[in-house]
Design an enzyme around this catalytic site. Sequence first.
Site, PDB file in Angstrom:
ATOM      1  N   LYS A  21      18.377 126.277 -13.220  1.00 51.41           N
ATOM      2  CA  LYS A  21      17.294 126.688 -14.122  1.00 51.41           C
ATOM      3  C   LYS A  21      15.955 126.029 -13.785  1.00 51.41           C
ATOM      4  O   LYS A  21      14.896 126.592 -14.016  1.00 51.41           O
ATOM      5  CB  LYS A  21      17.677 126.388 -15.571  1.00 51.41           C
ATOM      6  CG  LYS A  21      18.729 127.358 -16.087  1.00 51.41           C
ATOM      7  CD  LYS A  21      18.796 127.356 -17.593  1.00 51.41           C
ATOM      8  CE  LYS A  21      19.714 128.457 -18.096  1.00 51.41           C
ATOM      9  NZ  LYS A  21      21.153 128.138 -17.859  1.00 51.41           N
TER      10      LYS A  21
ATOM     11  N   GLU B  77      12.616 129.279 -25.557  1.00 52.18           N
ATOM     12  CA  GLU B  77      13.777 129.403 -26.443  1.00 52.18           C
ATOM     13  C   GLU B  77      14.953 128.816 -25.696  1.00 52.18           C
ATOM     14  O   GLU B  77      14.972 128.807 -24.471  1.00 52.18           O
ATOM     15  CB  GLU B  77      14.039 130.880 -26.787  1.00 52.18           C
ATOM     16  CG  GLU B  77      14.896 131.627 -25.771  1.00 52.18           C
ATOM     17  CD  GLU B  77      14.263 131.798 -24.395  1.00 52.18           C
ATOM     18  OE1 GLU B  77      13.021 131.820 -24.299  1.00 52.18           O
ATOM     19  OE2 GLU B  77      15.025 131.892 -23.409  1.00 52.18           O
TER      20      GLU B  77
ATOM     21  N   SER C 109      26.372 127.172  -9.899  1.00 48.97           N
ATOM     22  CA  SER C 109      25.083 127.179 -10.606  1.00 48.97           C
ATOM     23  C   SER C 109      24.755 125.869 -11.313  1.00 48.97           C
ATOM     24  O   SER C 109      23.578 125.554 -11.507  1.00 48.97           O
ATOM     25  CB  SER C 109      25.046 128.336 -11.602  1.00 48.97           C
ATOM     26  OG  SER C 109      26.134 128.256 -12.516  1.00 48.97           O
TER      27      SER C 109
HETATM   28  C1  LIG Z   1      22.216 128.958 -18.093  1.00 50.50           C
HETATM   29  C2  LIG Z   1      23.272 128.846 -17.086  1.00 50.50           C
HETATM   30  C3  LIG Z   1      23.907 129.991 -16.548  1.00 50.50           C
HETATM   31  C4  LIG Z   1      23.638 131.391 -17.038  1.00 50.50           C
HETATM   32  O1  LIG Z   1      22.327 131.839 -16.877  1.00 50.50           O
HETATM   33  P1  LIG Z   1      21.922 132.906 -15.766  1.00 50.50           P
HETATM   34  O2  LIG Z   1      20.534 133.281 -16.115  1.00 50.50           O
HETATM   35  O3  LIG Z   1      22.876 134.047 -15.883  1.00 50.50           O
HETATM   36  O4  LIG Z   1      22.035 132.244 -14.451  1.00 50.50           O
HETATM   37  C5  LIG Z   1      24.853 129.812 -15.541  1.00 50.50           C
HETATM   38  N1  LIG Z   1      25.185 128.598 -15.097  1.00 50.50           N
HETATM   39  C6  LIG Z   1      24.599 127.466 -15.578  1.00 50.50           C
HETATM   40  C7  LIG Z   1      25.021 126.151 -15.031  1.00 50.50           C
HETATM   41  C8  LIG Z   1      23.634 127.565 -16.591  1.00 50.50           C
HETATM   42  O5  LIG Z   1      23.078 126.439 -17.069  1.00 50.50           O
END
Ligand SMILES: *Cc1c(COP(=O)(O)O)cnc(C)c1O
Length: 393
Positions: free
Chosen positions: A89, A111, A377
């Site tokens: 993010k 948000e 992610s």
């Molecule tokens: C917020 C988050 C997501 C989901 O958000 P996307 O916009 O779909 O990427 C996925 N993995 C992690 C670690 C997150 O913090």
Amino acid sequence: MKYQVNEKGYYGDFGGAYIPEMLYPNIEHLRQQYLEIMQERQFQKEFQQLLKDYVGRPSPLFFAERLSEKYGTTIYLKREDLNHTGAHKINNTVGQILLAERLGKKRIIAETGAGQHGVATATVCALKGLECVVYMGEVDIERQAPNVARMKMMGAKVIPATSGSKTLKDATNEAMRDWINNPVDTHYIIGSVVGPHPYPDMVARFQSVISEETRKQLKEKTGSETPDHVLACVGGGSNAMGMFYHFLDDVDVNLIAIEAAGKGVESGESAATTLLGKEGVLHGSRSILMQTADGQVVEPYSISAGLDYPGIGPQHAHLFKVKRAKYVSITDDEAMQAGLLCARLEGIIPAIESAHAFAYLEKMKFSGNETVVICLSGRGDKDLDTYMRYFDL
Ligand SMILES: *Cc1c(COP(=O)(O)O)cnc(C)c1O
């Protein structure tokens, strides 16, 4: 280009800017400026520098040897979990804070649901000395106390949303209201590839660094820039969009997006948007969302707060409809097992969101030695309590 946004802000049937008239000037100002600003040399220089020295990019592409052995194929992990603040993010919030500065904004609003985007926003506001207000549902403030503390530590003001279900949807409404009331000095940092045009395109561009790096790293490691399969989990869809971006035109690359099936797609408690959803308008754009027969948005559910969203970004809706990417879903139980397996085989504890992508390996059939890239992610530190309780460790 055929998978990218057109000049009207649409991806095929999806996208656009369905906003109250009072927001029109804010969105229009952003729409006219964002591409020009993002292409400035000075902007790019500063963005790249921060990605390198502050976020810690390029994130490694790691050959997961024991997972590869288990599944009989070659698996690489794109390590977004190693970024500053622990997930992808931050790529987007770094980009948007630089953009906000150039738009002359002094105040940032956001948000947040689980608090991950709130933390990434509070982080860059502290970095740049801009005022930061984060709207968060009252229920989520209680559920996500550590992230609330992190935001406060960095000087952000966390305002509870007390209407409706007191969760993400209500926080989003409050943020919109704030922006309408403060159009001149405030920029609204949206945390995924959702919202009115130009947000989905802008966020996808900031996150596209993930696939840009992956191509180079694959070339070094395998001699080819393209893998056979690319996997990423989808909440709103920003890590997946960043992971898919530079592979969209390589039609031989299988793009697989993994949604949260929660307690099962038939259970009434899930977030499997493409499977259960219908076309409609949510948070300012036309996309696919989970709704009742009369168009009420259905409350989503997933064990991972980051995937607990009733829609997907409009570009994903398009990729789904034209079948450029495959959308599948994974249950809470499958994701938790995959998270534990990754911890035990690789010494990496993934965020439960990311664990959904890993779980899909169980359902794939590999012929000979294929190359798979999974977007890791985020890291699982934030989820340790949930893992401990689930496995009774
Ligand atoms: C917020 C988050 C997501 C989901 O958000 P996307 O916009 O779909 O990427 C996925 N993995 C992690 C670690 C997150 O913090």
